[in-house]
Design a protein around this motif. Structure first.
Motif, PDB file in Angstrom:
ATOM      1  N   SER A  18       1.689 -39.832 113.073  1.00 27.00           N
ATOM      2  CA  SER A  18       0.481 -39.854 114.284  1.00 27.00           C
ATOM      3  C   SER A  18       0.198 -38.518 114.636  1.00 27.00           C
ATOM      4  O   SER A  18       0.796 -37.730 115.558  1.00 27.00           O
ATOM      5  CB  SER A  18       1.423 -41.367 115.463  1.00 27.00           C
ATOM      6  N   GLY A  20       0.499 -38.233 118.420  1.00 23.48           N
ATOM      7  CA  GLY A  20       1.927 -37.751 119.271  1.00 23.48           C
ATOM      8  C   GLY A  20       3.022 -37.265 118.588  1.00 23.48           C
ATOM      9  O   GLY A  20       3.464 -35.660 119.419  1.00 23.48           O
ATOM     10  N   GLU A  44      -0.425 -32.328 130.967  1.00 23.07           N
ATOM     11  CA  GLU A  44      -1.478 -33.395 130.271  1.00 23.07           C
ATOM     12  C   GLU A  44      -2.632 -33.421 130.116  1.00 23.07           C
ATOM     13  O   GLU A  44      -2.976 -33.106 128.708  1.00 23.07           O
ATOM     14  CB  GLU A  44      -0.883 -35.200 130.521  1.00 23.07           C
ATOM     15  N   ASN A  45      -3.754 -32.834 131.077  1.00 20.60           N
ATOM     16  CA  ASN A  45      -5.021 -32.656 130.972  1.00 20.60           C
ATOM     17  C   ASN A  45      -5.070 -31.525 129.578  1.00 20.60           C
ATOM     18  O   ASN A  45      -5.837 -31.483 129.154  1.00 20.60           O
ATOM     19  CB  ASN A  45      -5.296 -32.703 132.133  1.00 20.60           C
ATOM     20  N   ALA A  48      -3.763 -32.087 126.539  1.00 23.37           N
ATOM     21  CA  ALA A  48      -5.033 -33.000 125.664  1.00 23.37           C
ATOM     22  C   ALA A  48      -6.165 -32.122 125.211  1.00 23.37           C
ATOM     23  O   ALA A  48      -6.675 -32.360 124.190  1.00 23.37           O
ATOM     24  CB  ALA A  48      -5.583 -34.201 126.842  1.00 23.37           C
ATOM     25  N   SER A  54      -6.937 -37.848 123.038  1.00 27.06           N
ATOM     26  CA  SER A  54      -6.005 -38.483 124.764  1.00 27.06           C
ATOM     27  C   SER A  54      -5.056 -38.036 125.104  1.00 27.06           C
ATOM     28  O   SER A  54      -4.119 -37.509 124.370  1.00 27.06           O
ATOM     29  CB  SER A  54      -6.887 -39.913 124.918  1.00 27.06           C
ATOM     30  N   ARG A  55      -5.303 -38.589 126.442  1.00 27.32           N
ATOM     31  CA  ARG A  55      -3.411 -37.984 126.962  1.00 27.32           C
ATOM     32  C   ARG A  55      -2.762 -38.814 126.736  1.00 27.32           C
ATOM     33  O   ARG A  55      -1.117 -38.323 126.407  1.00 27.32           O
ATOM     34  CB  ARG A  55      -4.047 -38.564 128.443  1.00 27.32           C
ATOM     35  N   SER A  56      -2.689 -40.307 125.469  1.00 26.16           N
ATOM     36  CA  SER A  56      -1.285 -41.194 125.478  1.00 26.16           C
ATOM     37  C   SER A  56      -0.940 -40.273 124.514  1.00 26.16           C
ATOM     38  O   SER A  56      -0.121 -40.558 124.488  1.00 26.16           O
ATOM     39  CB  SER A  56      -2.189 -42.536 125.104  1.00 26.16           C
ATOM     40  N   PRO A  57      -1.544 -39.810 123.576  1.00 26.16           N
ATOM     41  CA  PRO A  57      -0.377 -38.615 122.172  1.00 26.16           C
ATOM     42  C   PRO A  57       0.025 -37.964 123.372  1.00 26.16           C
ATOM     43  O   PRO A  57       0.913 -38.099 122.597  1.00 26.16           O
ATOM     44  CB  PRO A  57      -1.217 -39.072 121.682  1.00 26.16           C
ATOM     45  N   ARG A  59       1.489 -37.947 126.247  1.00 23.27           N
ATOM     46  CA  ARG A  59       2.618 -38.548 126.887  1.00 23.27           C
ATOM     47  C   ARG A  59       3.309 -39.016 125.216  1.00 23.27           C
ATOM     48  O   ARG A  59       4.745 -38.810 125.678  1.00 23.27           O
ATOM     49  CB  ARG A  59       2.144 -39.865 127.963  1.00 23.27           C
ATOM     50  N   ASP A  60       3.276 -39.687 124.449  1.00 19.92           N
ATOM     51  CA  ASP A  60       4.318 -39.438 123.428  1.00 19.92           C
ATOM     52  C   ASP A  60       4.793 -38.474 123.345  1.00 19.92           C
ATOM     53  O   ASP A  60       6.066 -38.582 122.495  1.00 19.92           O
ATOM     54  CB  ASP A  60       3.655 -40.448 122.296  1.00 19.92           C
ATOM     55  N   LYS A  63       7.155 -37.187 125.458  1.00 22.64           N
ATOM     56  CA  LYS A  63       8.585 -38.607 125.589  1.00 22.64           C
ATOM     57  C   LYS A  63       9.609 -37.896 124.663  1.00 22.64           C
ATOM     58  O   LYS A  63      10.911 -37.781 124.857  1.00 22.64           O
ATOM     59  CB  LYS A  63       8.142 -39.936 125.203  1.00 22.64           C
TER      60      LYS A  63
END
Length: 242
Positions: A18, A20, A44-45, A48, A54-57, A59-60, A63
């Motif tokens: 994926s 992330g 994050e920015n 990205a 995007s910021r979602s991957p 964040r993944d 984590k």
């Protein structure tokens, strides 16, 4: 995710990953190699933008790295944690415990299938040496030991291994890249050590198993030394490019 010549993690290993996982794999390698220093703040920015996601991957990915203790998540961003020599030694201590336990289980099992699989993997390692492919050698080296661990079908041992695997993979990859450049003759010994593993499992010989573990894990100190040399090499390279 952008592909560039500075990526440390092999892109060919990421076909089914994926977004992330792709980001986490590259960041992990940079942290282990010392390209991202301990104490650095990961934004994050900025990540990205760098990885064109995007910021979602992102964040993944963060984590994942936090769960491996490579970073600490805080309000101001993700803080990179130091990978110390002590931690590396402890990781290999756990590997030794896992593989010792697995060997004891294998004594009571039919090992013909795992011996066959390990022999195939060892042949792939030999081919990688022939073509001076450090990445392919590292992939099959990790696979070799993972095959042994998976062979006893022990869910909790596998859970521990899976938690350690990403960092172990990074350590082995950096070590083998350096060895291929500077100590290619050392791989005759590495292959012999793995052949001893297979022989110990095939014969279900505890004494031979202890010997094989001893030979393979005595080699860990060399891998730790390789890591620090790799970190210096990558850091100097980054400084020079800057």
């Amino acid at each position: 995710m952008k592909e560039n010549h500075e990526n440390l993690y092999p892109s060919k290993w990421l076909n089914k990953a994926s977004a992330g996982e792709r980001v986490a794999s590259e960041l992990r390698m940079r942290i282990i190699a010392g390209r991202i220093e301990s104490g650095s703040i990961l934004s994050e920015n900025k990540l990205a933008a760098e990885f064109s996601v995007s910021r979602s991957p992102i964040r993944d990915a963060l984590k994942m790295l936090a769960s491996e203790n490579r970073i600490r998540l805080e309000r101001m961003g993700a803080v990179v944690l130091e990978l110390t020599e002590k931690e590396i030694q402890e990781i290999y201590d756990v590997r030794l415990l896992i593989e010792s336990f697995v060997f004891e289980r294998l004594v009571k099992m039919d090992t013909s299938a795992v011996v066959k699989e390990l022999s195939k993997t060892l042949e792939m390692m030999k081919i990688a040496i022939k073509y001076h492919d450090a990445d392919d050698f590292s992939f099959h080296d990790v696979l070799f030991h993972e095959t042994i661990i998976k062979s006893i079908d022990h869910s909790h041992m596998l859970m521990i291994w899976n938690n350690l695997r990403p960092t172990i993979e990074g350590l082995i990859l950096l070590s083998m890249r350096l060895r291929f450049e500077e100590r290619i003759e050392d791989f005759d010994r590495v292959i012999r050590n793995h052949e001893l593993y297979i022989e110990a499992i095939e014969k279900k010989d505890r004494e031979l198993m202890v010997q094989s573990l001893h030979k393979n894990f005595d080699d860990v100190q060399g891998r730790v030394d390789d890591l620090w040399m790799s970190q210096q090499t990558y850091t100097k390279g980054v400084e020079h490019n800057d």
